[in-house]
Write a protein that holds these residues in place. Structure first.
Motif, mmCIF file in Angstrom:
data_model
loop_
_atom_site.group_PDB
_atom_site.id
_atom_site.type_symbol
_atom_site.label_atom_id
_atom_site.label_comp_id
_atom_site.label_asym_id
_atom_site.label_seq_id
_atom_site.Cartn_x
_atom_site.Cartn_y
_atom_site.Cartn_z
ATOM 1 N N GLU A 4 77.782 11.531 -13.795
ATOM 2 C CA GLU A 4 77.149 10.292 -13.338
ATOM 3 C C GLU A 4 76.220 10.564 -12.166
ATOM 4 O OE1 GLU A 4 78.554 5.722 -12.222
ATOM 5 O OE2 GLU A 4 79.982 7.379 -12.055
ATOM 6 N N TYR A 5 76.677 11.400 -11.244
ATOM 7 C CA TYR A 5 75.833 11.762 -10.103
ATOM 8 C C TYR A 5 74.571 12.485 -10.557
ATOM 9 C CZ TYR A 5 74.032 14.039 -5.975
ATOM 10 O OH TYR A 5 73.188 14.466 -4.987
ATOM 11 N N GLN A 6 74.721 13.408 -11.486
ATOM 12 C CA GLN A 6 73.559 14.151 -11.970
ATOM 13 C C GLN A 6 72.566 13.227 -12.675
ATOM 14 O OE1 GLN A 6 72.743 17.088 -11.081
ATOM 15 N NE2 GLN A 6 74.690 17.584 -10.070
ATOM 16 N N MET A 7 73.066 12.160 -13.307
ATOM 17 C CA MET A 7 72.170 11.169 -13.900
ATOM 18 C C MET A 7 71.368 10.452 -12.809
ATOM 19 S SD MET A 7 73.070 7.625 -15.896
ATOM 20 C CE MET A 7 73.718 6.937 -14.363
ATOM 21 N N PHE A 8 72.053 10.031 -11.718
ATOM 22 C CA PHE A 8 71.352 9.402 -10.596
ATOM 23 C C PHE A 8 70.256 10.326 -10.077
ATOM 24 C CE2 PHE A 8 75.558 7.121 -9.308
ATOM 25 C CZ PHE A 8 75.311 6.119 -10.229
ATOM 26 N N ARG A 9 70.636 11.569 -9.906
ATOM 27 C CA ARG A 9 69.697 12.554 -9.351
ATOM 28 C C ARG A 9 68.503 12.788 -10.272
ATOM 29 N NH1 ARG A 9 67.758 16.018 -5.785
ATOM 30 N NH2 ARG A 9 67.585 18.196 -6.347
ATOM 31 N N ALA A 10 68.783 12.912 -11.565
ATOM 32 C CA ALA A 10 67.702 13.121 -12.543
ATOM 33 C C ALA A 10 66.742 11.933 -12.559
ATOM 34 C CB ALA A 10 68.301 13.352 -13.937
ATOM 35 N N ASN A 11 67.288 10.728 -12.407
ATOM 36 C CA ASN A 11 66.436 9.538 -12.403
ATOM 37 C C ASN A 11 65.555 9.482 -11.160
ATOM 38 O OD1 ASN A 11 67.429 8.673 -14.861
ATOM 39 N ND2 ASN A 11 69.020 7.391 -13.951
ATOM 40 N N CYS A 12 66.085 9.933 -10.021
ATOM 41 C CA CYS A 12 65.261 10.018 -8.807
ATOM 42 C C CYS A 12 64.115 11.006 -9.000
ATOM 43 C CB CYS A 12 66.118 10.456 -7.616
ATOM 44 S SG CYS A 12 67.248 9.205 -6.994
ATOM 45 N N LEU A 13 64.443 12.164 -9.565
ATOM 46 C CA LEU A 13 63.421 13.190 -9.770
ATOM 47 C C LEU A 13 62.398 12.757 -10.817
ATOM 48 C CD1 LEU A 13 65.612 16.420 -9.654
ATOM 49 C CD2 LEU A 13 64.150 15.479 -7.857
ATOM 50 N N LYS A 14 62.808 11.883 -11.727
ATOM 51 C CA LYS A 14 61.881 11.353 -12.732
ATOM 52 C C LYS A 14 60.843 10.445 -12.085
ATOM 53 C CE LYS A 14 61.861 8.793 -17.120
ATOM 54 N NZ LYS A 14 62.717 8.100 -18.120
ATOM 55 N N LEU A 15 61.271 9.657 -11.096
ATOM 56 C CA LEU A 15 60.357 8.733 -10.405
ATOM 57 C C LEU A 15 59.507 9.440 -9.357
ATOM 58 C CD1 LEU A 15 62.580 5.580 -9.779
ATOM 59 C CD2 LEU A 15 60.826 5.884 -11.530
ATOM 60 N N ARG A 16 59.989 10.566 -8.868
ATOM 61 C CA ARG A 16 59.369 11.234 -7.726
ATOM 62 C C ARG A 16 57.895 11.581 -7.919
ATOM 63 N NH1 ARG A 16 58.327 16.310 -5.680
ATOM 64 N NH2 ARG A 16 58.557 16.449 -3.409
ATOM 65 N N PRO A 17 57.466 12.173 -9.055
ATOM 66 C CA PRO A 17 56.054 12.565 -9.178
ATOM 67 C C PRO A 17 55.079 11.410 -8.985
ATOM 68 C CG PRO A 17 57.365 13.609 -10.894
ATOM 69 C CD PRO A 17 58.256 12.616 -10.220
ATOM 70 N N GLY A 18 55.381 10.260 -9.568
ATOM 71 C CA GLY A 18 54.507 9.098 -9.384
ATOM 72 C C GLY A 18 54.536 8.585 -7.964
ATOM 73 N N LEU A 19 55.728 8.584 -7.368
ATOM 74 C CA LEU A 19 55.908 8.079 -6.003
ATOM 75 C C LEU A 19 55.084 8.876 -4.999
ATOM 76 C CD1 LEU A 19 58.171 6.029 -4.589
ATOM 77 C CD2 LEU A 19 59.025 8.201 -3.736
ATOM 78 N N ILE A 20 55.087 10.204 -5.133
ATOM 79 C CA ILE A 20 54.379 11.033 -4.147
ATOM 80 C C ILE A 20 52.873 11.086 -4.409
ATOM 81 C CG2 ILE A 20 56.442 12.423 -3.756
ATOM 82 C CD1 ILE A 20 55.137 14.691 -5.319
ATOM 83 N N GLU A 21 52.450 10.526 -5.555
ATOM 84 C CA GLU A 21 51.017 10.458 -5.864
ATOM 85 C C GLU A 21 50.442 9.061 -5.677
ATOM 86 O OE1 GLU A 21 48.960 12.881 -6.496
ATOM 87 O OE2 GLU A 21 50.504 14.439 -6.400
ATOM 88 N N GLY A 22 51.275 8.121 -5.217
ATOM 89 C CA GLY A 22 50.776 6.784 -4.912
ATOM 90 C C GLY A 22 50.640 5.864 -6.100
ATOM 91 N N ILE A 23 51.473 6.037 -7.107
ATOM 92 C CA ILE A 23 51.323 5.276 -8.332
ATOM 93 C C ILE A 23 51.481 3.767 -8.132
ATOM 94 C CG2 ILE A 23 53.759 5.541 -8.996
ATOM 95 C CD1 ILE A 23 52.832 5.680 -11.911
ATOM 96 N N HIS A 24 52.352 3.365 -7.214
ATOM 97 C CA HIS A 24 52.650 1.942 -7.068
ATOM 98 C C HIS A 24 51.523 1.186 -6.366
ATOM 99 C CE1 HIS A 24 56.578 3.954 -7.585
ATOM 100 N NE2 HIS A 24 56.780 2.952 -8.394
ATOM 101 N N ILE A 25 50.979 1.734 -5.288
ATOM 102 C CA ILE A 25 49.861 1.063 -4.612
ATOM 103 C C ILE A 25 48.616 1.110 -5.499
ATOM 104 C CG2 ILE A 25 49.224 3.148 -3.319
ATOM 105 C CD1 ILE A 25 48.825 -0.527 -2.178
ATOM 106 N N LYS A 26 48.436 2.182 -6.238
ATOM 107 C CA LYS A 26 47.269 2.285 -7.122
ATOM 108 C C LYS A 26 47.344 1.269 -8.259
ATOM 109 C CE LYS A 26 46.366 7.144 -6.022
ATOM 110 N NZ LYS A 26 46.444 8.560 -6.494
ATOM 111 N N LYS A 27 48.538 1.046 -8.803
ATOM 112 C CA LYS A 27 48.707 0.039 -9.846
ATOM 113 C C LYS A 27 48.415 -1.357 -9.305
ATOM 114 C CE LYS A 27 52.000 2.123 -13.089
ATOM 115 N NZ LYS A 27 53.383 2.046 -13.656
#
Length: 346
Positions: free
Chosen positions: A306-329
């Motif tokens: 379960e923990y590894q699932m949480f972690r994998a989901n964070c890493l899945k969101l990370r690339p967009g987050l560090i490239e500004g995907i939310h403000i750009k959208k």
């Protein structure tokens, strides 16, 4: 239609406010906006005279360069915004305003804080577009009388180049907390209640505290934190140990530390009624708790898979987050609306 941004920089004192503003300026420039001026208060934070000179210089640049239907992106203080809104009446340009903090919306009894709330809403209503933190903040602003077009951001982006290791073994869970420790009195009681043989804590920030069971790991610049922070989870909590729903700002805002933790690949622990808890549940990023009393039990009952699932989901969101995907959208949505409005009026 020309697009401009008033860049915003504040003194970096190892807190999230300076990092958030700098990151937003960076990503807005990447989105094709031109810099029209820099509201850079890093060199003379305590000088009211130089702040005034800076504001006057900014107003002068805006007056000279902005024309009808130009778009200006701002994320500045309400005082500077007040002057910009006066120029808007003369030059008739459009304003996109991003909210960082708007504390008066926390009050359940709006009548008792009418003057404070009305003052904020009056300024917002003179802007064309408001980028707010999330849907709950948008609903609250509408409830309080905001009539501008509201665009939820969902979550703040976090610019970083930090390398994130692929695995964080979950042996004895270690919870990290990063922030202003002077505004985090809950840590003092947590220090007395926590059993370090079951759950460990790593604390980052200032001022330097004295703890018995919580490990203080120093104060680091926000851009280095995703690389240096070391633990299993990141905790989002504010104020006292005991949590009350009444007048609680977490019900509406997105703490920037949520973005820090995702950028660091850390699953999140957050109060269940916080606005950002909806994001954590939707993307399965961690644990939502009703009180700190259940922290040990909740964390120690998480299975390794379960923990590894949480972690994998964070890493899945990370690339967009560090490239500004939310403000750009959010910006793209606004620009699409403006283009449709222009075509309809032509």
């Amino acid at each position: 239609m020309r697009k401009y941004v008033l860049e915003e920089y504040v003194l970096n004192e190892y807190n999230a406010s300076s990092k958030a503003r700098e990151d937003v300026s960076h990503f807005v420039l990447q989105s094709g906006f031109q810099s029209i001026a820099k509201n850079d208060k890093r060199k003379f934070r305590k000088s009211k005279f130089f702040k005034l000179l800076l504001a006057l210089a900014i107003y002068g640049k805006l007056f000279i360069r902005l024309n009808k239907n130009d778009i200006l992106f701002v994320q500045t203080s309400s005082k500077v915004l007040e002057g910009i809104l006066k120029l808007k009446k003369i030059k008739n340009f459009k304003i996109i305003y991003l909210i960082h903090d708007i504390f008066p919306i926390r009050y359940d009894d709006a009548k008792a804080h009418k003057h404070e709330i009305d003052s904020e809403i009056k300024g917002l209503n003179q802007c064309d577009y408001i980028i707010c933190h999330n849907g709950k903040m948008a609903d609250r602003l509408e409830e309080l009388g905001c009539t501008s077009q509201l665009i939820p951001l969902t979550i703040f982006d976090y610019k970083t180049e930090a390398f994130i290791p692929k695995d964080r073994p979950l042996t004895v869970p270690c919870i990290c907390f990063a922030g202003n420790l002077g505004k985090s009195p809950f840590l003092e009681k947590l220090d007395l209640c926590i059993d370090p043989s079951l759950v460990q804590f790593h604390i980052y920030g200032m001022p330097k505290p004295q703890y018995s069971n919580l490990s203080y790991c120093g104060s680091l610049p926000p851009e280095r934190l995703p690389l240096e922070i070391n633990g299993s989870y990141g905790l989002i909590w504010e104020g006292s140990y005991e949590v009350w729903e009444e007048n609680n700002y977490l019900r509406y805002n997105n703490p920037h530390k949520a973005s820090l933790y995702i950028a660091a690949g850390l699953p999140i622990i957050v109060w269940s009624k916080a606005a950002v808890a909806d994001f954590v549940r939707e993307h399965k990023l961690g644990i939502c708790i009703d009180s700190l009393d259940e922290l040990e039990e909740k964390v120690t009952s998480v299975r390794q898979d379960e923990y590894q699932m949480f972690r994998a989901n964070c890493l899945k969101l990370r690339p967009g987050l560090i490239e500004g995907i939310h403000i750009k959208k959010a910006l793209n949505r606004i620009l699409d609306m403006e283009e449709k409005r222009c075509r309809a009026s032509c």
